[in-house]
Design a protein around this motif. Structure first.
Motif, short mmCIF file in Angstrom:
data_model
loop_
_atom_site.label_atom_id
_atom_site.label_comp_id
_atom_site.label_asym_id
_atom_site.label_seq_id
_atom_site.Cartn_x
_atom_site.Cartn_y
_atom_site.Cartn_z
N ARG A 50 0.85 -1.19 0.00
CA ARG A 50 0.00 0.00 0.00
C ARG A 50 0.89 1.24 0.00
O ARG A 50 1.99 1.23 0.55
N HIS A 51 0.37 2.30 -0.57
CA HIS A 51 0.99 3.60 -0.36
C HIS A 51 0.66 4.01 1.06
O HIS A 51 -0.46 3.77 1.54
N VAL A 52 1.61 4.63 1.74
CA VAL A 52 1.38 5.11 3.10
C VAL A 52 1.73 6.60 3.12
O VAL A 52 2.86 6.97 2.79
N ILE A 53 0.76 7.41 3.51
CA ILE A 53 0.95 8.85 3.59
C ILE A 53 0.94 9.25 5.06
O ILE A 53 0.08 8.81 5.82
N TYR A 54 1.89 10.08 5.43
CA TYR A 54 1.95 10.62 6.79
C TYR A 54 1.64 12.10 6.71
O TYR A 54 2.29 12.84 5.96
#
Length: 129
Positions: A50-54
């Motif tokens: 998955r793409h993970v955005i913070y």
């Protein structure tokens, strides 16, 4: 919060760019008095990742918090789920610099999550112009 989705034809999962991720976040989370203060993308490397955005966010009341956003793009549909750091997300590759902007942890989950983030010691890449 559960998963949300919508039709998305701007990119496939592995061709999603940082700019497209930022645009998605601006449209989805930078509204109704909320403000994105910091953004970082941990891009998916395979179709199974998955793409993970913070995101460091500012609540309309002024409270600062961190949200982790998971993103999948499958068959022209973008699926996403936001998880606040207070819930202790599994994803812990957040840039450590983001932690300096947050108030003290409000839950044990958040405290443990921040320890994992500090241990991973992911740093933002800074390029000089």
């Amino acid at each position: 919060m559960g998963w949300t989705s919508f039709d998305y034809r701007n990119a496939t999962h592995l061709k999603w760019t940082k700019e497209q991720a930022r645009e998605f976040c601006e449209k989805e989370f930078n509204s109704e008095g909320y403000e994105i203060l910091k953004f970082s993308l941990d891009k998916a490397r395979t179709m199974h990742d998955r793409h993970v955005i913070y995101l460091v966010m500012k609540h309309p009341t002024g409270k600062i918090f961190l949200m982790v956003v998971l993103v999948d793009i499958i068959n022209y549909e973008l699926f996403f789920k936001g998880i606040p750091s207070s819930m202790g997300p599994v994803e812990d590759k957040c840039p450590v610099e983001f932690l300096d902007l947050l108030p003290e942890p409000s839950t044990k989950y958040d405290e443990d999550w921040r320890k994992r983030v500090r241990k991973n010691n992911v740093r933002l890449l800074v390029t000089k112009v």
